[in-house]
Design a protein around this motif. Sequence first.
Motif, PDB file in Angstrom:
ATOM      1  N   GLN A 108      -2.891  10.082  15.727  1.00 16.83           N
ATOM      2  CA  GLN A 108      -1.592   9.486  15.448  1.00 16.83           C
ATOM      3  C   GLN A 108      -1.515   8.079  16.021  1.00 16.83           C
ATOM      4  O   GLN A 108      -0.959   7.163  15.408  1.00 16.83           O
ATOM      5  N   ARG A 109      -2.100   7.912  17.189  1.00 14.10           N
ATOM      6  CA  ARG A 109      -2.109   6.586  17.787  1.00 14.10           C
ATOM      7  C   ARG A 109      -2.973   5.632  16.953  1.00 14.10           C
ATOM      8  O   ARG A 109      -2.617   4.469  16.742  1.00 14.10           O
ATOM      9  N   ILE A 110      -4.086   6.138  16.470  1.00 11.68           N
ATOM     10  CA  ILE A 110      -4.965   5.315  15.646  1.00 11.68           C
ATOM     11  C   ILE A 110      -4.257   4.899  14.357  1.00 11.68           C
ATOM     12  O   ILE A 110      -4.330   3.740  13.936  1.00 11.68           O
ATOM     13  N   SER A 111      -3.565   5.861  13.739  1.00 10.11           N
ATOM     14  CA  SER A 111      -2.831   5.526  12.521  1.00 10.11           C
ATOM     15  C   SER A 111      -1.833   4.411  12.777  1.00 10.11           C
ATOM     16  O   SER A 111      -1.704   3.472  11.992  1.00 10.11           O
ATOM     17  N   GLY A 112      -1.142   4.528  13.898  1.00 11.80           N
ATOM     18  CA  GLY A 112      -0.172   3.493  14.249  1.00 11.80           C
ATOM     19  C   GLY A 112      -0.823   2.138  14.415  1.00 11.80           C
ATOM     20  O   GLY A 112      -0.276   1.115  13.986  1.00 11.80           O
ATOM     21  N   ALA A 113      -2.006   2.151  15.000  1.00 13.71           N
ATOM     22  CA  ALA A 113      -2.706   0.880  15.214  1.00 13.71           C
ATOM     23  C   ALA A 113      -3.083   0.242  13.881  1.00 13.71           C
ATOM     24  O   ALA A 113      -2.946  -0.969  13.697  1.00 13.71           O
ATOM     25  N   VAL A 114      -3.537   1.065  12.952  1.00 14.08           N
ATOM     26  CA  VAL A 114      -3.925   0.528  11.640  1.00 14.08           C
ATOM     27  C   VAL A 114      -2.700  -0.013  10.907  1.00 14.08           C
ATOM     28  O   VAL A 114      -2.730  -1.102  10.326  1.00 14.08           O
ATOM     29  N   VAL A 115      -1.626   0.744  10.944  1.00 11.46           N
ATOM     30  CA  VAL A 115      -0.405   0.283  10.272  1.00 11.46           C
ATOM     31  C   VAL A 115       0.064  -1.034  10.871  1.00 11.46           C
ATOM     32  O   VAL A 115       0.444  -1.967  10.151  1.00 11.46           O
ATOM     33  N   GLN A 116      -0.011  -1.112  12.178  1.00 14.72           N
ATOM     34  CA  GLN A 116       0.434  -2.345  12.819  1.00 14.72           C
ATOM     35  C   GLN A 116      -0.422  -3.532  12.389  1.00 14.72           C
ATOM     36  O   GLN A 116       0.091  -4.623  12.118  1.00 14.72           O
ATOM     37  N   SER A 117      -1.716  -3.296  12.320  1.00 14.20           N
ATOM     38  CA  SER A 117      -2.587  -4.408  11.941  1.00 14.20           C
ATOM     39  C   SER A 117      -2.328  -4.827  10.497  1.00 14.20           C
ATOM     40  O   SER A 117      -2.332  -6.013  10.180  1.00 14.20           O
TER      41      SER A 117
ATOM     42  N   ILE B 273       0.830  -1.204   0.000  1.00 13.52           N
ATOM     43  CA  ILE B 273       0.000   0.000   0.000  1.00 13.52           C
ATOM     44  C   ILE B 273       0.867   1.258   0.000  1.00 13.52           C
ATOM     45  O   ILE B 273       0.626   2.205  -0.756  1.00 13.52           O
ATOM     46  N   GLU B 274       1.895   1.243   0.830  1.00  7.75           N
ATOM     47  CA  GLU B 274       2.732   2.445   0.912  1.00  7.75           C
ATOM     48  C   GLU B 274       3.553   2.646  -0.355  1.00  7.75           C
ATOM     49  O   GLU B 274       3.902   3.780  -0.699  1.00  7.75           O
ATOM     50  N   ALA B 275       3.859   1.549  -1.042  1.00  8.86           N
ATOM     51  CA  ALA B 275       4.581   1.690  -2.310  1.00  8.86           C
ATOM     52  C   ALA B 275       3.733   2.448  -3.320  1.00  8.86           C
ATOM     53  O   ALA B 275       4.250   3.232  -4.127  1.00  8.86           O
ATOM     54  N   ILE B 276       2.439   2.246  -3.275  1.00 11.85           N
ATOM     55  CA  ILE B 276       1.556   2.870  -4.262  1.00 11.85           C
ATOM     56  C   ILE B 276       1.073   4.242  -3.796  1.00 11.85           C
ATOM     57  O   ILE B 276       1.068   5.206  -4.552  1.00 11.85           O
ATOM     58  N   GLU B 277       0.683   4.336  -2.541  1.00 10.77           N
ATOM     59  CA  GLU B 277      -0.008   5.547  -2.084  1.00 10.77           C
ATOM     60  C   GLU B 277       0.841   6.460  -1.215  1.00 10.77           C
ATOM     61  O   GLU B 277       0.394   7.540  -0.842  1.00 10.77           O
ATOM     62  N   GLY B 278       2.019   6.011  -0.858  1.00 11.92           N
ATOM     63  CA  GLY B 278       2.817   6.797   0.071  1.00 11.92           C
ATOM     64  C   GLY B 278       2.473   6.422   1.492  1.00 11.92           C
ATOM     65  O   GLY B 278       1.635   5.554   1.727  1.00 11.92           O
ATOM     66  N   PRO B 279       3.117   7.071   2.448  1.00 10.21           N
ATOM     67  CA  PRO B 279       2.958   6.684   3.843  1.00 10.21           C
ATOM     68  C   PRO B 279       1.509   6.749   4.320  1.00 10.21           C
ATOM     69  O   PRO B 279       0.756   7.646   3.936  1.00 10.21           O
ATOM     70  N   ILE B 280       1.141   5.797   5.145  1.00  9.42           N
ATOM     71  CA  ILE B 280      -0.217   5.733   5.662  1.00  9.42           C
ATOM     72  C   ILE B 280      -0.386   6.683   6.838  1.00  9.42           C
ATOM     73  O   ILE B 280       0.460   6.750   7.718  1.00  9.42           O
ATOM     74  N   GLY B 281      -1.447   7.432   6.808  1.00  7.41           N
ATOM     75  CA  GLY B 281      -1.783   8.304   7.931  1.00  7.41           C
ATOM     76  C   GLY B 281      -3.251   8.642   7.845  1.00  7.41           C
ATOM     77  O   GLY B 281      -3.736   9.046   6.807  1.00  7.41           O
TER      78      GLY B 281
ATOM     79  N   CYS C 280      -2.124  15.414   9.530  1.00 11.25           N
ATOM     80  CA  CYS C 280      -1.128  15.702  10.542  1.00 11.25           C
ATOM     81  C   CYS C 280      -0.547  14.432  11.156  1.00 11.25           C
ATOM     82  O   CYS C 280       0.353  14.501  11.987  1.00 11.25           O
ATOM     83  N   SER C 281      -1.053  13.282  10.749  1.00  7.92           N
ATOM     84  CA  SER C 281      -0.498  12.050  11.275  1.00  7.92           C
ATOM     85  C   SER C 281       0.870  11.765  10.676  1.00  7.92           C
ATOM     86  O   SER C 281       1.663  11.017  11.229  1.00  7.92           O
ATOM     87  N   ARG C 282       1.126  12.335   9.522  1.00  5.43           N
ATOM     88  CA  ARG C 282       2.335  11.968   8.790  1.00  5.43           C
ATOM     89  C   ARG C 282       3.433  13.001   8.938  1.00  5.43           C
ATOM     90  O   ARG C 282       4.588  12.685   9.074  1.00  5.43           O
ATOM     91  N   ARG C 283       3.089  14.247   8.901  1.00 10.26           N
ATOM     92  CA  ARG C 283       4.122  15.270   9.064  1.00 10.26           C
ATOM     93  C   ARG C 283       3.456  16.549   9.544  1.00 10.26           C
ATOM     94  O   ARG C 283       2.253  16.744   9.364  1.00 10.26           O
ATOM     95  N   GLU C 284       4.256  17.405  10.085  1.00 14.50           N
ATOM     96  CA  GLU C 284       3.697  18.620  10.652  1.00 14.50           C
ATOM     97  C   GLU C 284       3.541  19.699   9.584  1.00 14.50           C
ATOM     98  O   GLU C 284       4.046  19.587   8.481  1.00 14.50           O
ATOM     99  N   GLY C 285       2.823  20.729   9.951  1.00 17.37           N
ATOM    100  CA  GLY C 285       2.702  21.882   9.077  1.00 17.37           C
ATOM    101  C   GLY C 285       1.734  21.707   7.935  1.00 17.37           C
ATOM    102  O   GLY C 285       1.654  22.538   7.048  1.00 17.37           O
TER     103      GLY C 285
END
Lengths: 149, 149
Positions: free
Chosen positions: B112-121, B80-88, B92-97
């Motif tokens: 941010q915690r939720i994003s981490g949970a999804v990535v982990q799963s 997924i990340e190869a196609i769409e880029g980092p998951i967030g 603001c889950s991926r980078r600031e500003g």
Amino acid sequence: MLKVSKLSDYATVLMVRLAAEPQRVQSAAELAEAARLEPPTVAKVLKLLATAGLVDSFRGAAGGYRLALPVAQISIVQIIEAIEGPIGMTECSRREGQCSHESHCDVRAPWQRISGAVVQSLSQIRLADMLAETPARPPPSDIAIQIHA
Amino acid sequence: MLKVSKLSDYATVLMVRLAAEPQRVQSAAELAEAARLEPPTVAKVLKLLATAGLVDSFRGAAGGYRLALPVAQISIVQIIEAIEGPIGMTECSRREGQCSHESHCDVRAPWQRISGAVVQSLSQIRLADMLAETPARPPPSDIAIQIHA
DNA sequence: GCTAATCAGTACAATACCGGTCCTGATTGA
DNA sequence: TCAATCAGGACCGGTATTGTACTGATTAGC
């Protein structure tokens, strides 16, 4: 990039605001100012939340919105689905007949399982958890997700 | 609706095809025909997968693509990340500003915690798992999902 | 009642993203 | 050398998302 829509994000913000004062009725304009969002956008989001039964709406003067359920009973997945509709990682995860490749698809079953895993992980996070975290309190424990059936 | 893009879906299909014959080099045209996808689309997806290091590409006559890693070492989240880029789940889950509300946002830490949970799963599901599921072409199991309009 | 405040519903424009295609050049095996 | 194939762009149309505006219905309070 596998993200929720901005409207879903706004919805969580508004739900957290409502959860901070669960018994008070807050108007859409008041919530918009507190969250620094545009009033029409807030109105749209609240309407979707009301349709889903997550908030109660009161019309007329001194009307507004209020949580319909205790914070411990509202999960993130309910909020997301209220705004975006049912979660499914692919078209065919949600209903049949949406994909022309359905008859010869190798990955449909895996994707359905993956969708279920994501939904399960999101359903474990409740509004009460978000509320507890908001005052910049350190997240106490990680959320354990079990995937393999 | 919290779904991955079609391109990500296609990517998993192609990866499963490659995984079925891990040592053979298969051309983009061949994979396109096997998966019944348009050749230009397949070419685009394979290029992204090659850039991410998930497949090896071979140019020239008799060239094509081959898995770069054992099936047990490739997870869905990598594809997924190869196609769409980092998951967030949010900007603001991926980078600031990226969000004008960052300074007064109540729900950033939870998201941010939720994003981490999804990535982990998602990281727990590997290509080998998908491959193991595919031969058992699921007979008409009635996975009826209720859509609330 | 009357009025003001507020929600409900619809419609609509602007934007961004996605999906899909095409073209040109570089590389490789025969 | 030649044909097959990947690499790397540019490009365009369609669709979803976002945000706004307008009109009507409902309610509280005077």
